[in-house]
Design a protein around this motif. Structure first.
Motif, PDB file in Angstrom:
ATOM      1  N   LEU A 171       0.738  -1.181  -0.172  1.00 34.16           N
ATOM      2  CA  LEU A 171      -0.065  -0.062  -0.106  1.00 34.16           C
ATOM      3  C   LEU A 171       0.795   1.313   0.011  1.00 34.16           C
ATOM      4  O   LEU A 171       0.485   2.174  -0.660  1.00 34.16           O
ATOM      5  CB  LEU A 171      -0.996   0.168   1.197  1.00 34.16           C
ATOM      6  N   ARG A 172       2.057   1.329   0.676  1.00 36.85           N
ATOM      7  CA  ARG A 172       2.915   2.266   0.816  1.00 36.85           C
ATOM      8  C   ARG A 172       3.573   2.795  -0.875  1.00 36.85           C
ATOM      9  O   ARG A 172       3.505   3.960  -1.200  1.00 36.85           O
ATOM     10  CB  ARG A 172       4.106   2.161   1.840  1.00 36.85           C
ATOM     11  N   VAL A 173       3.952   1.766  -1.408  1.00 40.06           N
ATOM     12  CA  VAL A 173       4.545   1.724  -2.676  1.00 40.06           C
ATOM     13  C   VAL A 173       3.732   1.978  -3.854  1.00 40.06           C
ATOM     14  O   VAL A 173       4.020   2.588  -4.653  1.00 40.06           O
ATOM     15  CB  VAL A 173       5.571   0.789  -3.168  1.00 40.06           C
ATOM     16  N   ALA A 174       2.368   1.648  -3.702  1.00 42.97           N
ATOM     17  CA  ALA A 174       1.383   1.692  -4.575  1.00 42.97           C
ATOM     18  C   ALA A 174       1.290   2.956  -5.168  1.00 42.97           C
ATOM     19  O   ALA A 174       0.877   3.148  -6.700  1.00 42.97           O
ATOM     20  CB  ALA A 174      -0.019   0.840  -4.233  1.00 42.97           C
ATOM     21  N   GLN A 175       1.216   3.915  -4.521  1.00 43.45           N
ATOM     22  CA  GLN A 175       0.778   5.307  -5.077  1.00 43.45           C
ATOM     23  C   GLN A 175       1.887   6.334  -5.657  1.00 43.45           C
ATOM     24  O   GLN A 175       1.690   7.109  -6.396  1.00 43.45           O
ATOM     25  CB  GLN A 175       0.373   6.077  -3.627  1.00 43.45           C
ATOM     26  N   SER A 176       3.164   5.339  -5.711  1.00 47.00           N
ATOM     27  CA  SER A 176       4.150   6.015  -6.427  1.00 47.00           C
ATOM     28  C   SER A 176       4.295   5.459  -7.689  1.00 47.00           C
ATOM     29  O   SER A 176       3.433   4.431  -7.918  1.00 47.00           O
ATOM     30  CB  SER A 176       5.619   5.920  -5.684  1.00 47.00           C
ATOM     31  N   ASP A 177       5.094   5.935  -8.811  1.00 49.92           N
ATOM     32  CA  ASP A 177       5.410   5.282 -10.020  1.00 49.92           C
ATOM     33  C   ASP A 177       6.738   4.531  -9.900  1.00 49.92           C
ATOM     34  O   ASP A 177       7.165   4.139 -11.036  1.00 49.92           O
ATOM     35  CB  ASP A 177       5.484   6.486 -11.055  1.00 49.92           C
ATOM     36  N   ALA A 178       7.131   4.106  -8.782  1.00 47.86           N
ATOM     37  CA  ALA A 178       8.657   3.388  -8.796  1.00 47.86           C
ATOM     38  C   ALA A 178       8.303   2.236  -9.329  1.00 47.86           C
ATOM     39  O   ALA A 178       7.470   1.441  -9.035  1.00 47.86           O
ATOM     40  CB  ALA A 178       8.729   3.389  -7.327  1.00 47.86           C
TER      41      ALA A 178
END
Length: 482
Positions: A171-178
């Motif tokens: 959930l933490r990484v999902a919002q980024s485009d990484a």
């Protein structure tokens, strides 16, 4: 103990449901009276079978049972009761406070034990702690369900600490485009994790496009990903967009990326660096806006060291890593997973199958080299072939653990020393068993201290003691007595 004839005031409001089991009538009724005066709803049983009948037909929070009874003793009742109600809190009553009987009861899943004769205050305190644990477990289950539904993570089944950590990181990484690299063994559910990443990203309204590099020949993979011009090769009768273009604005999931050749890896690296793709047979490039999620079941760092995977591509893909744990590291999720797969099978087959407690225990004693996919296949097979609507252990034929290393066409079954090859799971199990035995010896079998020293919860320690053999070995390990 309080005299059964002592008058009592009106009991307080309902506080929980307790079943008292003892073949000695005076002890049973007196214990029940003490608990009733505290506001508990109390049932009584004189035998183990009577207790099982009550558990089947009534809701019970805590089972308070004598250890030595006839014809069914307390340990046998404990095992059978947990098959009926897996989350039941069980307190054993024993006339001998030896650690041996306590270890055996804990190993089989008991919450606590209490030594006869006991004071009313001690009894009330132990029962209240057991009820509090039951309430906390129910609350955790509720919060886990709400969390999964709120964040649309219902596809990622399991409430173990390993799965909670994975979901939180996802959930933490999902919002980024990484760019995300998902690592995990075959059958752990890497594509489900990738789809969940896409669902929770700002790209969720755009396509999620998966490609499995191991399923496509090297000669076709470049055309599949980048597209091709008409006449670029034999059979290219018309121009075709590649999967990069299909995923424009969304997510491209490149599964088994380590199965590609260094030549293809170079072209993939260029596409990721430039944000452009060039169709096979064309001289101009097309801009694409995609988020890359890659996955592998190999040790990618080893692949890099041995020059089978480009280091620069590895760094480009490994911006954020998500590790999907193998099922043997989260065996507490087996029950929820099996129930999930069985519900799906029931919906397809239109037959109300259900899991017995003994079947769940049978599955949790297995290390699942094929991970979640193997469990799913086992449940679907049992749902299709079982004679009874209640699935039993015999409906789940498991491969013998010692034969895992020889399955799937392994050619070598013996090491250079002539000793049988052990699977990684077997090596891990043996190391864990040895560590627990050594810690028990250092701590005089004090389970709380053992759990603290090993850095695991008491529940995890008891589960491992139940799964491994020989952990109660040693002088005085016989758990007879009352």
């Amino acid at each position: 103990m309080t005299d059964a004839s002592t008058p009592t005031s009106a009991p307080p409001a309902h506080r929980g449901r307790v079943l008292v089991v003892d073949d000695q009538r005076n002890m049973r009724t007196t214990t029940a009276l003490v608990l009733r005066t505290e506001g508990y709803t109390v049932s009584e049983a004189a035998t183990g079978q009577e207790a099982l009948d009550l558990l089947t037909s009534n809701s019970v929070d805590v089972l308070l049972t004598d250890l030595k009874m006839e014809p069914m003793d307390g340990l046998t009742l404990l095992k059978k009761a947990l098959e009926v109600v897996p989350r039941l809190q069980v307190i054993m009553m024993t006339a001998f406070g030896s650690i041996d009987s306590a270890v055996e009861a804990m190993r089989l899943g008991a919450y606590d034990y209490i030594t006869k004769p006991f004071k009313d205050g001690v009894l009330r305190h132990r029962v209240e702690l057991a009820l509090e644990r039951a309430r906390l477990m129910s609350q955790v289950d509720l919060l886990s369900d709400e969390f999964n539904q709120r964040h649309n993570l219902t596809a990622l089944v399991g409430g173990s600490s390993a799965m909670r950590e994975l979901k939180n990181r996802l959930l933490r990484v999902a919002q980024s485009d990484a760019t995300v690299l998902i690592q995990g063994e075959s059958g752990t559910g890497k594509e489900l994790v990738a789809r969940s990443l896409h669902t929770h990203s700002r790209r969720s309204g755009k396509p999620f496009v998966p490609v499995n590099c191991a399923a496509i020949s090297e000669s076709l993979l470049e055309s599949e990903l980048f597209g091709h011009a008409k006449g670029a090769f034999t059979g290219a009768v018309k121009a075709r967009r590649g999967l990069f273009e299909e995923a424009d604005g969304g997510t491209l999931f490149i599964d088994e990326v380590t199965e590609t050749s260094p030549a293809f890896q170079s072209k993939l690296l260029r596409a990721l660096q430039d944000g452009e793709v060039r169709r096979v047979g064309e001289s101009t490039s097309v801009r694409v806006d995609v988020r890359i999620v890659a996955a592998t079941n190999r040790d990618i760092e080893t692949e890099v060291r041995e020059k089978r995977f480009r280091q620069d591509l590895y760094y480009r893909l490994n911006v954020v890593t998500l590790r999907v744990p193998p099922l043997r590291e989260r065996l507490e999720d087996v029950h929820d997973l099996a129930r999930h797969f069985l519900e799906r099978a029931n919906a397809r087959n239109l037959r109300p199958r259900r899991l017995s407690g003994s079947a769940v225990a049978h599955l949790m004693d297995y290390t699942f080299p094929g991970n979640v996919r193997e469990l799913e296949n086992l449940v679907e097979q049992a749902a299709a072939l079982a004679e009874s609507d209640e699935l039993m252990p015999e409906d789940f034929p498991l491969r013998p653990q010692a034969q895992v290393a020889h399955s799937a066409g392994d050619l070598a079954s013996m090491g250079s020393s002539g000793a049988p090859i052990m699977t990684l799971a077997e090596v891990v199990d043996e190391a864990e068993k040895r560590a627990i035995l050594q810690s028990m010896e250092r701590n005089q079998k004090d389970l709380a201290r053992v759990a603290d020293e090993l850095g695991v919860s008491s529940t995890t320690l008891w589960r491992k003691m139940k799964r491994f053999r020989g952990l109660d070995a040693g002088p005085g390990s016989d758990s007879q007595g009352k």
